[in-house]
Design a protein around this motif. Sequence first.
Motif, PDB file in Angstrom:
ATOM      1  N   UNK A 216       0.816  -1.228   0.000  1.00  0.00           N
ATOM      2  CA  UNK A 216       0.000   0.000   0.000  1.00  0.00           C
ATOM      3  C   UNK A 216       0.845   1.272   0.000  1.00  0.00           C
ATOM      4  N   UNK A 217       2.048   1.165  -0.534  1.00  0.00           N
ATOM      5  CA  UNK A 217       2.925   2.325  -0.713  1.00  0.00           C
ATOM      6  C   UNK A 217       3.349   2.984   0.604  1.00  0.00           C
ATOM      7  N   UNK A 218       3.336   2.236   1.695  1.00  0.00           N
ATOM      8  CA  UNK A 218       3.852   2.754   2.951  1.00  0.00           C
ATOM      9  C   UNK A 218       5.362   2.955   2.828  1.00  0.00           C
ATOM     10  N   UNK A 219       5.886   3.946   3.557  1.00  0.00           N
ATOM     11  CA  UNK A 219       7.325   4.107   3.696  1.00  0.00           C
ATOM     12  C   UNK A 219       7.727   3.452   5.015  1.00  0.00           C
ATOM     13  N   UNK A 220       8.628   2.483   4.951  1.00  0.00           N
ATOM     14  CA  UNK A 220       8.992   1.706   6.144  1.00  0.00           C
ATOM     15  C   UNK A 220      10.456   1.932   6.494  1.00  0.00           C
ATOM     16  N   UNK A 221      10.688   2.254   7.761  1.00  0.00           N
ATOM     17  CA  UNK A 221      12.054   2.408   8.280  1.00  0.00           C
ATOM     18  C   UNK A 221      12.253   1.384   9.389  1.00  0.00           C
ATOM     19  N   UNK A 222      13.194   0.492   9.195  1.00  0.00           N
ATOM     20  CA  UNK A 222      13.526  -0.515  10.205  1.00  0.00           C
ATOM     21  C   UNK A 222      14.681  -0.008  11.052  1.00  0.00           C
ATOM     22  N   UNK A 223      14.417   0.243  12.329  1.00  0.00           N
ATOM     23  CA  UNK A 223      15.468   0.578  13.280  1.00  0.00           C
ATOM     24  C   UNK A 223      15.895  -0.732  13.954  1.00  0.00           C
ATOM     25  N   UNK A 224      16.980  -1.305  13.439  1.00  0.00           N
ATOM     26  CA  UNK A 224      17.473  -2.581  13.960  1.00  0.00           C
ATOM     27  C   UNK A 224      18.174  -2.311  15.289  1.00  0.00           C
ATOM     28  N   UNK A 225      17.464  -2.553  16.376  1.00  0.00           N
ATOM     29  CA  UNK A 225      17.891  -2.134  17.713  1.00  0.00           C
ATOM     30  C   UNK A 225      18.806  -3.183  18.336  1.00  0.00           C
ATOM     31  N   UNK A 226      20.067  -2.815  18.514  1.00  0.00           N
ATOM     32  CA  UNK A 226      21.090  -3.777  18.913  1.00  0.00           C
ATOM     33  C   UNK A 226      22.034  -3.164  19.958  1.00  0.00           C
ATOM     34  N   UNK A 227      22.476  -3.989  20.907  1.00  0.00           N
ATOM     35  CA  UNK A 227      23.569  -3.619  21.802  1.00  0.00           C
ATOM     36  C   UNK A 227      24.860  -4.100  21.132  1.00  0.00           C
TER      37      UNK A 227
END
Length: 309
Positions: A216-227
């Motif tokens: 559906x044309x969403x803009x997706x940002x993955x914040x890969x949360x890591x220590x």
Amino acid sequence: MDIQKEINKTGGFTNLELLAKQVVEGFISGMHKSPFHGFSAEFAEHKVYNNGESTKHIDWKLFAKTDKLFTKRYEEETNLRCHIIIDNSSSMHYPKVKEHHLSSLNKISFAVLATACLMNILKKQRDAIGLSIYSDEYDYYAPEKGSERHHQMLLNNLNQTLINGSTDKNTDTYRFLHQIAEKIHRRSLIFLFTDMLQATSSPEKLFEALRHLKYNKHEVILFHTIDSEKEINFDFNNRPTRFVDVETGEHINLYADNIKNNYQKEVSSYFYDLKLKCAQYGIKYVLADTTKDFDKILTTYLVERQKFT
């Protein structure tokens, strides 16, 4: 005020909204130009200034040329719809910390504070904000709204996520991403905070769920949360250590140095595949290191906000 004192002894932030505001203001003050300029409105035309009106939008450069007072009128841009997703499985509560503050954040408190910071900026833009939190079940869902009451409700649920903790909760992120994708019908900017550590042994299911989220044309940002110190560098003392899976309770005793090289190869390979799939699906991948500050998160938002039309 000392922001290090903004801690709730029950496990959450005493004043999450104030702390987020301080982080955002500190970020903005370090920039040469306000990131809000031109975001919420665009210049439309001049009109004659009338006595008693606010002087905020007077065009002083035009006054210097014409010796007459004019104010700038603006046209509001279409408000942004933003949905923030937080993985609340037990692995996100690693490492254990006695207090959540800027110099001592684990993955979940990093995600919570980063979300509150994003919400602070979104609120300034009068944008609609939605929130999903999941673990081994769909813990919380709120659709996109822009009211003050809605904003306070989201902040409260964010703080409760820290206070309640998450014990022995694994997750299949792909399952909940499919559910969330079905709920978001209008084009939105979507932020996902997760460590990408899954109960399933099939990463393809997770990649397919990310693809569905992009639908559906969403803009997706993955914040890969890591220590990064522990989960990438595997920085442990080389002495007999018991490593416990915080989601299943399974454990193994070993010397860290004996498996460090193999561990780093496997992690590097997985991260490479993840970034490659994100690039193929048009998803923005950002490594969100809890040992670093929030500048990368906020800068990413500002860039993506300008691109979102």
